[in-house]
Write an enzyme that holds these catalytic residues in place. Sequence first.
Site, PDB file in Angstrom:
ATOM      1  N   PHE A 132       0.882  -1.103   0.548  1.00 27.68           N
ATOM      2  CA  PHE A 132       0.459  -0.001   0.282  1.00 27.68           C
ATOM      3  C   PHE A 132       0.605   1.550  -0.474  1.00 27.68           C
ATOM      4  O   PHE A 132       1.677   1.125   0.779  1.00 27.68           O
ATOM      5  CB  PHE A 132      -1.087   0.288   1.635  1.00 27.68           C
ATOM      6  CG  PHE A 132      -2.250   1.406   1.323  1.00 27.68           C
ATOM      7  CD1 PHE A 132      -3.498   0.393   0.374  1.00 27.68           C
ATOM      8  CD2 PHE A 132      -2.030   2.395   2.044  1.00 27.68           C
ATOM      9  CE1 PHE A 132      -4.253   1.261   0.585  1.00 27.68           C
ATOM     10  CE2 PHE A 132      -3.220   2.778   2.219  1.00 27.68           C
ATOM     11  CZ  PHE A 132      -3.957   2.784   0.676  1.00 27.68           C
ATOM     12  N   ASP A 211       2.217  -4.955   8.944  1.00 27.09           N
ATOM     13  CA  ASP A 211       0.771  -4.089   8.884  1.00 27.09           C
ATOM     14  C   ASP A 211      -0.098  -4.740   8.625  1.00 27.09           C
ATOM     15  O   ASP A 211      -0.136  -5.960   7.609  1.00 27.09           O
ATOM     16  CB  ASP A 211       1.611  -3.707   7.384  1.00 27.09           C
ATOM     17  CG  ASP A 211       0.441  -2.825   6.692  1.00 27.09           C
ATOM     18  OD1 ASP A 211      -0.833  -2.700   7.791  1.00 27.09           O
ATOM     19  OD2 ASP A 211       0.248  -1.054   6.383  1.00 27.09           O
ATOM     20  N   TYR A 236     -10.993   0.925  10.624  1.00 26.62           N
ATOM     21  CA  TYR A 236     -12.125   1.186   9.818  1.00 26.62           C
ATOM     22  C   TYR A 236     -12.550  -0.002   8.799  1.00 26.62           C
ATOM     23  O   TYR A 236     -13.454   0.524   8.091  1.00 26.62           O
ATOM     24  CB  TYR A 236     -12.113   2.467   9.631  1.00 26.62           C
ATOM     25  CG  TYR A 236     -10.754   2.497   8.787  1.00 26.62           C
ATOM     26  CD1 TYR A 236     -10.341   2.142   7.574  1.00 26.62           C
ATOM     27  CD2 TYR A 236      -9.583   3.767   9.734  1.00 26.62           C
ATOM     28  CE1 TYR A 236      -9.153   2.107   6.860  1.00 26.62           C
ATOM     29  CE2 TYR A 236      -8.425   4.046   8.122  1.00 26.62           C
ATOM     30  CZ  TYR A 236      -8.635   3.418   7.123  1.00 26.62           C
ATOM     31  OH  TYR A 236      -7.359   3.247   6.485  1.00 26.62           O
ATOM     32  N   LYS A 237     -11.435  -0.775   8.545  1.00 24.74           N
ATOM     33  CA  LYS A 237     -11.418  -2.039   7.820  1.00 24.74           C
ATOM     34  C   LYS A 237     -12.189  -3.308   8.474  1.00 24.74           C
ATOM     35  O   LYS A 237     -13.564  -3.287   8.735  1.00 24.74           O
ATOM     36  CB  LYS A 237     -10.162  -2.318   7.057  1.00 24.74           C
ATOM     37  CG  LYS A 237      -9.839  -1.115   6.410  1.00 24.74           C
ATOM     38  CD  LYS A 237      -7.947  -1.618   5.858  1.00 24.74           C
ATOM     39  CE  LYS A 237      -7.582  -0.501   5.045  1.00 24.74           C
ATOM     40  NZ  LYS A 237      -6.930   0.018   4.567  1.00 24.74           N
ATOM     41  N   ARG A 385     -11.715  -5.533  -7.062  1.00 25.32           N
ATOM     42  CA  ARG A 385     -11.402  -5.601  -5.677  1.00 25.32           C
ATOM     43  C   ARG A 385     -12.492  -6.210  -5.274  1.00 25.32           C
ATOM     44  O   ARG A 385     -13.757  -5.115  -4.729  1.00 25.32           O
ATOM     45  CB  ARG A 385     -10.843  -5.120  -4.965  1.00 25.32           C
ATOM     46  CG  ARG A 385     -10.126  -5.678  -3.361  1.00 25.32           C
ATOM     47  CD  ARG A 385      -8.983  -4.620  -3.323  1.00 25.32           C
ATOM     48  NE  ARG A 385     -10.265  -3.084  -2.495  1.00 25.32           N
ATOM     49  CZ  ARG A 385      -9.426  -2.611  -1.761  1.00 25.32           C
ATOM     50  NH1 ARG A 385      -7.851  -3.095  -1.633  1.00 25.32           N
ATOM     51  NH2 ARG A 385      -9.784  -1.290  -1.087  1.00 25.32           N
TER      52      ARG A 385
HETATM   53  C1  LIG Z   1      -5.522   1.053   4.224  1.00 27.21           C
HETATM   54  C2  LIG Z   1      -4.137   0.826   4.824  1.00 27.21           C
HETATM   55  C3  LIG Z   1      -3.411   1.740   5.215  1.00 27.21           C
HETATM   56  C4  LIG Z   1      -4.216   2.980   5.664  1.00 27.21           C
HETATM   57  O1  LIG Z   1      -3.789   3.946   6.666  1.00 27.21           O
HETATM   58  P1  LIG Z   1      -3.616   5.304   6.829  1.00 27.21           P
HETATM   59  O2  LIG Z   1      -2.950   6.094   7.901  1.00 27.21           O
HETATM   60  O3  LIG Z   1      -5.129   4.939   7.446  1.00 27.21           O
HETATM   61  O4  LIG Z   1      -4.456   5.901   5.206  1.00 27.21           O
HETATM   62  C5  LIG Z   1      -2.241   1.740   5.615  1.00 27.21           C
HETATM   63  N1  LIG Z   1      -1.977   0.590   5.326  1.00 27.21           N
HETATM   64  C6  LIG Z   1      -2.306  -0.356   4.538  1.00 27.21           C
HETATM   65  C7  LIG Z   1      -1.091  -1.683   3.718  1.00 27.21           C
HETATM   66  C8  LIG Z   1      -3.148  -0.632   4.199  1.00 27.21           C
HETATM   67  O5  LIG Z   1      -4.180  -1.205   3.702  1.00 27.21           O
END
Ligand SMILES: *Cc1c(COP(=O)(O)O)cnc(C)c1O
Length: 426
Positions: A132, A211, A236-237, A385
């Site tokens: 990401f 992560d 939030y996921k 997705r």
């Molecule tokens: C969703 C996601 C994020 C989001 O980071 P925020 O700081 O909440 O914007 C970070 N890393 C991964 C791998 C994600 O899937």
Amino acid sequence: MSTELTRQALSQLDAADPLTAFADRFILPEDTIYLDGNSLGALPKGAAERAAQVVSEEWGQGLIRSWNTAGWFDLPLKLGDKLGSLLGGKPNETAITDTTTLNLFKALASALRTQKTDAPQRRVILTERDNFPTDIYIAEGLADLVNSLSQETGVAYEVKLIDDEASLRAALDDSVAVVALSHVNYRTGAMWNMDEITAAIHASGALVIWDLAHAAGAVPVDLNAANADYAVGCTYKYLNGGPGSPAFIWVNARHHERFWQPLSGWWSHNKPFEMSQSYTPANDIRRFMCGTQPMTSLAMVEVGLDIALEADMAQVRAKSLELVDLFINLVETRCAGYGLELVTPREHAARGSHVSFRHEHGYEIIAALIDQGVIGDYREPEVLRFGITPLYLSRTDIWDAVEKLREILHTNAWQREEYAVRNAVT
Ligand SMILES: *Cc1c(COP(=O)(O)O)cnc(C)c1O
């Protein structure tokens, strides 16, 4: 198998499924099949009431007293322990705080600082080209910061990118300080073997940060069994904490007292209300906090978390695998010939809880699906997705979603001009 597979048969399986009842714990709009809970989880019943209570009672009536009387001050750690129990964390190893991006910065900085003492030649942050993007950007930002402030010449911290397990193993030499990996890849759904990869990284002398953004609440995780060093992720996921809800950081207790993380705000101070003129870090996970936390949002995290804790993770995982298998099977039989290509690994142990397909008109197809009440999302390049959340999705939902996809492909409904218009958020 496909000849036997009917909506009727699937609905009988749903009726016998112990997780089916969990769908009643969430509020979803009518005529919508929500396949994006890996990006923003659904609204749990009770979350709006909890938020209203924080606003009208705890804030409105309690005012500043609520920091003590409503348990606000300790909430990041109280919820951290609840979440930690789901991730194989021990008490006092997890905090719910800040964002995943910020927590990654803190974890990376602590890992570099630890290596600076233990193995100063280790200056490489290794991460995934397919990670990401924020995970790569924040590592680049940290490397740029330390290099630009350094008095030393000729030595520099750098970010290196790996592509797969073979290139990761090949890159693990004595220059690597820390490896930051996403347990489940946000685009493809591919999942690393946490135990094996952690062991390989440690054997090379590096530290690891996992992560868990697309893993927490979706797949079984045991951070202490894996002997991991740091972990971060979103609430939030799959944890249904609400849009932008605070993220989490887990730090193995053996690292708590080694070094400060550089976002050494007053919430990480050993005695924040002594208002001391100099910094003394807390000796536990509080050291990884920074400043004042968003209490309304944090309070809603607890509602989602309590539902996740009630569910049996082994059942959640089994249903997730079954629903993804079903999705793949239906797409490959009922949508055959329309150019959809599976990008998620078929092997159970090698995937998380979402499923992705490539199609050259992926954006338009997803736009048409969303317009017809089937909410998935689109990720560059050309990837459709679909998040599979066993707590509020049924087998018939999967059937109906794929039927809608088939209809859109069959009628070319995705070719309408409006579906090619790109939104700011995809
Ligand atoms: C969703 C996601 C994020 C989001 O980071 P925020 O700081 O909440 O914007 C970070 N890393 C991964 C791998 C994600 O899937």
